[in-house]
Design a protein around this motif. Structure first.
Motif, short mmCIF file in Angstrom:
data_model
loop_
_atom_site.label_atom_id
_atom_site.label_comp_id
_atom_site.label_asym_id
_atom_site.label_seq_id
_atom_site.Cartn_x
_atom_site.Cartn_y
_atom_site.Cartn_z
N UNK A 9 48.64 36.94 -2.39
CA UNK A 9 48.64 37.13 -0.94
C UNK A 9 49.56 36.13 -0.23
N UNK A 10 49.91 35.05 -0.93
CA UNK A 10 50.74 34.02 -0.30
C UNK A 10 52.22 34.39 -0.31
N UNK A 11 52.60 35.44 -1.04
CA UNK A 11 54.02 35.78 -1.12
C UNK A 11 54.29 37.17 -0.58
N UNK A 12 55.58 37.46 -0.39
CA UNK A 12 55.98 38.79 0.09
C UNK A 12 56.91 39.42 -0.94
N UNK A 13 57.01 40.75 -0.94
CA UNK A 13 57.94 41.38 -1.88
C UNK A 13 59.37 41.00 -1.52
N UNK A 14 60.27 41.00 -2.47
CA UNK A 14 61.66 40.65 -2.22
C UNK A 14 62.24 41.54 -1.13
N UNK A 15 62.65 40.95 0.00
CA UNK A 15 63.15 41.77 1.11
C UNK A 15 64.45 42.49 0.78
N UNK A 16 65.27 41.90 -0.10
CA UNK A 16 66.54 42.57 -0.43
C UNK A 16 66.28 43.81 -1.27
N UNK A 17 65.33 43.70 -2.21
CA UNK A 17 64.98 44.88 -3.00
C UNK A 17 64.34 45.93 -2.10
N UNK A 18 63.57 45.49 -1.11
CA UNK A 18 62.90 46.42 -0.20
C UNK A 18 63.93 47.20 0.63
N UNK A 19 64.97 46.52 1.12
CA UNK A 19 66.00 47.20 1.92
C UNK A 19 66.73 48.23 1.06
N UNK A 20 67.04 47.83 -0.18
CA UNK A 20 67.73 48.74 -1.08
C UNK A 20 66.88 49.99 -1.32
N UNK A 21 65.58 49.79 -1.51
CA UNK A 21 64.67 50.92 -1.74
C UNK A 21 64.58 51.80 -0.49
N UNK A 22 64.53 51.16 0.67
CA UNK A 22 64.44 51.92 1.94
C UNK A 22 65.69 52.77 2.12
N UNK A 23 66.87 52.19 1.85
CA UNK A 23 68.13 52.93 1.97
C UNK A 23 68.13 54.12 1.01
N UNK A 24 67.64 53.89 -0.22
CA UNK A 24 67.59 54.96 -1.22
C UNK A 24 66.66 56.09 -0.76
N UNK A 26 65.88 56.92 2.39
CA UNK A 26 66.53 57.66 3.48
C UNK A 26 67.60 58.59 2.94
N UNK A 27 68.32 58.10 1.93
CA UNK A 27 69.37 58.91 1.30
C UNK A 27 68.75 60.15 0.64
N UNK A 28 67.60 59.94 -0.01
CA UNK A 28 66.91 61.05 -0.68
C UNK A 28 66.46 62.10 0.34
N UNK A 29 66.21 61.67 1.58
CA UNK A 29 65.85 62.62 2.64
C UNK A 29 67.07 63.37 3.16
N UNK A 30 68.24 63.04 2.62
CA UNK A 30 69.45 63.73 3.04
C UNK A 30 70.25 62.97 4.09
N UNK A 31 69.79 61.77 4.48
CA UNK A 31 70.53 60.98 5.47
C UNK A 31 71.78 60.37 4.84
N UNK A 32 72.80 60.20 5.65
CA UNK A 32 74.06 59.63 5.19
C UNK A 32 73.98 58.11 5.35
N UNK A 33 73.66 57.43 4.27
CA UNK A 33 73.40 55.98 4.34
C UNK A 33 74.46 55.23 3.55
N UNK A 34 75.02 54.19 4.16
CA UNK A 34 75.90 53.28 3.42
C UNK A 34 75.11 52.00 3.16
N UNK A 35 74.92 51.70 1.90
CA UNK A 35 74.10 50.54 1.54
C UNK A 35 74.95 49.28 1.40
N UNK A 36 74.72 48.31 2.30
CA UNK A 36 75.36 47.00 2.14
C UNK A 36 74.26 45.95 1.91
N UNK A 37 73.17 46.41 1.30
CA UNK A 37 72.03 45.53 1.11
C UNK A 37 71.96 44.93 -0.27
#
Ligand code: PLP
Length: 393
Positions: A9-24, A26-37
């Motif tokens: 509970x004292x830590x958080x998930x890696x935010x960079x991995x989280x952004x990459x997953x979020x971009x992926x 959105x892309x899977x939903x058909x959105x046009x995403x450029x990942x610079x994360x």
């Protein structure tokens, strides 16, 4: 609900991995995403390295190896430290781990006690503070602002040291800022650390080879050889050879500490993947031309991105010394667009409105910035910068 440990509970998930997953997603939903994360080179692993893995597979090198790495790989690492850094290590001073991430995790687990303090200069690689927390110790953050080129001063270091300080972390070239400590700056930090012989030093040289400043690369123990007995040098093949998925990192340092880290590893993952180790032998011993090819490409992209960013109102991007990150200051944009509260709002709105994924500076311990990874094609970078310019207006 399950009651989870205080530790997790004292830590958080890696935010960079989280952004990459979020971009992926959105892309899977058909959105046009450029990942610079993402924090990884976009190049394929060089062919001669892949071939070495295929050979290892065909030769049946598919079993447990020594926990701390094969003799071949440890020899290659010893040679690398000697060739590139002028540092001498024996085999019992080397530990091969499942990525540089595990090297630091092992270090924290082997060294730190509850109440110990670890000095971490910000902006920092996202994982240091959380791995320190997982070892029940306390991250002590010192901020290197833009006017310091995102580096800490000797005075800041001195002021942060207490009788609880156990470890100081230096990451140069830095993720996320791309800045490197000069020889003179490392000497000055060394002058401070010399006065506190009980403090250990971790130098994370992961981006050593993605480096274009004028001065040859150096780390603190290369500059201050008298700190050898209390410095652990961390490096890996992930970034230099575009091998992030192979999961090989390594550390060189005092035998007693390396032995303790090995013991931690022996009760968690055991050895890193046998095939990946064989590939890493080829990466370190083989032709280094591939490193240069990628470097030239990253530098070209860096020049393009920094120039384009600095043309945008409210953005200041310093030229970096290396890595494949650019870390612009967006304070001016936040002033011009009060509907964006902070860098996290900025990153979120940029992703939703323009389909560009970047990581907010807050994730690295410095607000009012964003991190762009330039490890993507020139076309992607051009499109992304066009969209950022439109977003800023
Ligand atoms: N150190 C720094 C500064 C990094 O940026 C990274 C990766 O992002 C690592 C260590 C760990 O790399 P890996 O675990 O992929 O070898």
């Amino acid at each position: 609900t399950i009651k989870l440990s205080q530790r997790v509970q004292s830590i958080k998930p890696s935010p960079t991995l989280a952004i990459t997953a979020r971009a992926a997603a959105l892309r899977a939903e058909g959105k046009d995403i450029i990942g610079l994360g993402a924090g990884e080179p976009d190049f394929d692993t060089p062919d001669h390295i892949k071939q070495a893995a295929v050979e290892a597979l065909n030769k049946g090198q598919t079993k447990y190896t020594a926990v701390d790495g094969t003799a071949e790989l440890k020899n290659a690492i010893i040679k690398k430290f000697s060739r590139d850094n002028g540092l001498t290590y024996e085999a019992n001073q080397i530990l091969v781990s499942c990525g540089g991430k595990q090297s630091f995790f092992n270090l924290a687990q082997a060294l730190l006690e509850s109440g110990d303090e670890v000095i971490i200069p910000a902006p920092y690689w996202v994982s240091y503070p959380d791995m320190v927390l997982l070892a029940d110790a306390k991250p002590v953050i010192i901020i290197g602002d833009r006017d310091q080129r995102y580096k800490i001063t000797p005075q800041q270091l001195e002021d942060a040291i207490t009788d609880k300080t156990r470890l100081v972390v230096i990451n140069s070239p830095s993720n996320p800022t791309g800045m490197t400590y000069t020889r003179a700056e490392l000497e000055a930090l060394g002058d401070v650390l010399r006065k506190y012989p009980e403090i250990l030093i971790a130098t994370d040289d992961m981006y050593e080879h993605i480096y274009w400043a004028d001065e040859p690369f150096c780390n603190i123990v290369m500059v201050c050889p008298d700190l050898y007995d209390r410095t652990i040098v961390m490096n890996g093949v992930s970034k230099a050879y575009s091998m992030t998925g192979w999961r090989i990192g390594y550390a060189g340092g005092p035998a007693q500490l390396i032995g303790a880290m090995k013991k931690i590893q022996s009760q968690s993952t055991s050895n890193p993947t046998s095939i990946s180790q064989a590939a890493s032998v080829e990466a370190l011993n083989g032709d280094q031309g591939c490193v240069q090819t990628m470097l030239v490409e990253f530098k070209k992209r860096h020049d393009f991105v920094v120039e384009a960013l600095n043309k945008m109102p409210g953005i200041t991007a310093l030229e970096t010394d290396g890595t494949f990150y650019v870390f612009p200051d967006i304070t001016g944009v936040l002033v011009n667009k009060p509907e964006l509260k902070d860098d996290m709002d900025f990153a979120e709105a940029l992703l939703v409105e323009k389909g560009v994924a970047v990581v907010p500076g807050t994730a690295f311990g410095l607000k009012n910035h964003i991190r762009l990874s330039i490890a993507t094609s020139e076309t992607n970078l051009q499109n992304a910068l066009q969209r950022i310019a439109e977003f800023i207006g």
